[in-house]
Motif scaffolding. Structure first.
Motif, PDB file in Angstrom:
ATOM      1  N   GLU A  71     -14.666  -7.512  -2.175  1.00  0.00           N
ATOM      2  CA  GLU A  71     -15.488  -6.363  -1.815  1.00  0.00           C
ATOM      3  C   GLU A  71     -16.839  -6.606  -2.471  1.00  0.00           C
ATOM      4  O   GLU A  71     -16.926  -6.865  -3.672  1.00  0.00           O
ATOM      5  CB  GLU A  71     -14.876  -5.060  -2.325  1.00  0.00           C
ATOM      6  CG  GLU A  71     -13.601  -4.695  -1.607  1.00  0.00           C
ATOM      7  CD  GLU A  71     -13.014  -3.370  -2.098  1.00  0.00           C
ATOM      8  OE1 GLU A  71     -13.522  -2.805  -3.087  1.00  0.00           O
ATOM      9  OE2 GLU A  71     -12.045  -2.918  -1.482  1.00  0.00           O
TER      10      GLU A  71
ATOM     11  N   THR B 153     -21.123  -5.534  -2.774  1.00  0.00           N
ATOM     12  CA  THR B 153     -22.289  -4.684  -2.548  1.00  0.00           C
ATOM     13  C   THR B 153     -23.418  -5.228  -3.406  1.00  0.00           C
ATOM     14  O   THR B 153     -23.197  -6.080  -4.265  1.00  0.00           O
ATOM     15  CB  THR B 153     -22.001  -3.203  -2.876  1.00  0.00           C
ATOM     16  OG1 THR B 153     -23.115  -2.404  -2.466  1.00  0.00           O
ATOM     17  CG2 THR B 153     -21.735  -2.988  -4.346  1.00  0.00           C
TER      18      THR B 153
ATOM     19  N   LYS C 288     -18.521   2.970  -1.769  1.00  0.00           N
ATOM     20  CA  LYS C 288     -17.564   2.458  -0.779  1.00  0.00           C
ATOM     21  C   LYS C 288     -17.352   3.480   0.339  1.00  0.00           C
ATOM     22  O   LYS C 288     -17.372   3.128   1.526  1.00  0.00           O
ATOM     23  CB  LYS C 288     -16.238   2.127  -1.473  1.00  0.00           C
ATOM     24  CG  LYS C 288     -15.263   1.367  -0.613  1.00  0.00           C
ATOM     25  CD  LYS C 288     -14.064   0.951  -1.452  1.00  0.00           C
ATOM     26  CE  LYS C 288     -13.068   0.197  -0.606  1.00  0.00           C
ATOM     27  NZ  LYS C 288     -11.912  -0.235  -1.392  1.00  0.00           N
TER      28      LYS C 288
ATOM     29  N   ARG D 144     -18.857  -3.961   1.524  1.00  0.00           N
ATOM     30  CA  ARG D 144     -18.299  -4.706   2.660  1.00  0.00           C
ATOM     31  C   ARG D 144     -17.233  -5.680   2.185  1.00  0.00           C
ATOM     32  O   ARG D 144     -17.251  -6.114   1.036  1.00  0.00           O
ATOM     33  CB  ARG D 144     -19.412  -5.421   3.414  1.00  0.00           C
ATOM     34  CG  ARG D 144     -20.113  -6.476   2.609  1.00  0.00           C
ATOM     35  CD  ARG D 144     -21.391  -7.003   3.299  1.00  0.00           C
ATOM     36  NE  ARG D 144     -21.970  -8.072   2.529  1.00  0.00           N
ATOM     37  CZ  ARG D 144     -22.718  -7.908   1.459  1.00  0.00           C
ATOM     38  NH1 ARG D 144     -22.978  -6.712   1.001  1.00  0.00           N
ATOM     39  NH2 ARG D 144     -23.197  -8.956   0.815  1.00  0.00           N
TER      40      ARG D 144
ATOM     41  N   GLU E 164     -15.596  -9.381   2.320  1.00  0.00           N
ATOM     42  CA  GLU E 164     -16.000 -10.756   2.619  1.00  0.00           C
ATOM     43  C   GLU E 164     -14.833 -11.689   2.352  1.00  0.00           C
ATOM     44  O   GLU E 164     -14.014 -11.435   1.470  1.00  0.00           O
ATOM     45  CB  GLU E 164     -17.199 -11.171   1.759  1.00  0.00           C
ATOM     46  CG  GLU E 164     -18.457 -10.354   1.970  1.00  0.00           C
ATOM     47  CD  GLU E 164     -19.167 -10.641   3.287  1.00  0.00           C
ATOM     48  OE1 GLU E 164     -18.758 -11.591   4.004  1.00  0.00           O
ATOM     49  OE2 GLU E 164     -20.123  -9.926   3.602  1.00  0.00           O
TER      50      GLU E 164
END
Length: 167
Positions: free
Chosen positions: A125, A127, A142, A148, A150
Motif C-alpha cells: 500500500e 501513498t 486510505k 493505492r 502496488e
C-alpha cells in the motif's frame, strides 16, 4: 564575495579534483556563517535577506531542511517511510529509509526490511508523504482514496510511504 566570484572560486577547486568532470559533476556551495545568520531570522526576514543577496529560490521552499534536501537531490537519493505495522494506539514509530532514486522495487525493498517480509510479499500500500500529512491518520487517507495498491515490480519513489502486506 559575490555570487559570480564564489562560482569562479568553486570551479577552481573542482578543477583540482583529479576525477572531476565539470560538464557532469555538481556542487553545493554552503556558507556556515550565512546558515547561522539565517537560522536566527523568521521565514519572512529570511526570504527578504536572501533576495537582497540575489539568491534565487523559486523552486526551493525555505525551511530548516532546505540544505539536506538539496544534498539528497545532488546525491540522487530518495527518502521512503515505513511504519511498524501495528495499531496506532500501540506505537507512533515511523522509520525513514534512504535509497538510491528509482532503483529499487517494492519486493526488493521488502527484502531490505526482512527476508521473511520479502518471501511473504503480497502487495504494497503506497501513498506520498505530502499527501498523507493532509489527513489525521493513515486510515483516513486510505478511506479518501489516497492510498493505492502496488505489486512487487513497483519502483519505490522519493517520498513514498509504504505499508507492505505479507503473509
Amino acid at each position: 564575495m559575490n555570487r559570480s566570484e564564489a562560482l569562479e572560486q568553486i570551479t577552481g577547486y573542482m578543477r583540482q579534483i583529479q576525477y572531476c568532470d565539470l560538464g557532469k559533476d555538481q556542487c553545493v556551495l554552503v556558507s556556515a556563517k550565512l546558515e547561522s545568520e539565517l537560522a536566527e531570522l523568521s521565514l519572512v526576514e529570511r526570504e527578504e535577506y536572501l533576495r537582497d543577496l540575489g539568491v534565487e529560490f523559486d523552486d526551493i521552499e525555505l525551511c530548516h531542511c532546505t540544505l539536506p534536501l538539496l544534498i539528497k537531490d545532488q546525491l540522487g537519493l530518495s527518502l521512503v517511510y515505513t511504519g511498524p505495522g501495528v495499531p496506532a494506539e500501540r506505537t507512533q514509530t515511523t522509520k525513514m529509509h534512504v535509497l538510491r532514486s528509482n532503483e529499487i522495487s517494492a519486493l526488493d525493498f521488502a527484502g531490505k526490511l526482512h527476508k521473511e517480509i520479502r518471501d511473504g510479499f503480497m502487495f504494497a500500500e503506497v501513498t506520498n508523504c505530502f499527501d498523507l500529512v493532509q489527513f489525521e491518520s493513515y486510515g483516513e487517507a486510505k478511506d479518501a482514496g489516497n492510498v493505492r495498491m502496488e505489486g512487487k515490480e513497483y519502483v519505490i519513489r522519493d517520498g513514498d510511504v509504504v505499508f507492505i502486506k505479507w503473509k
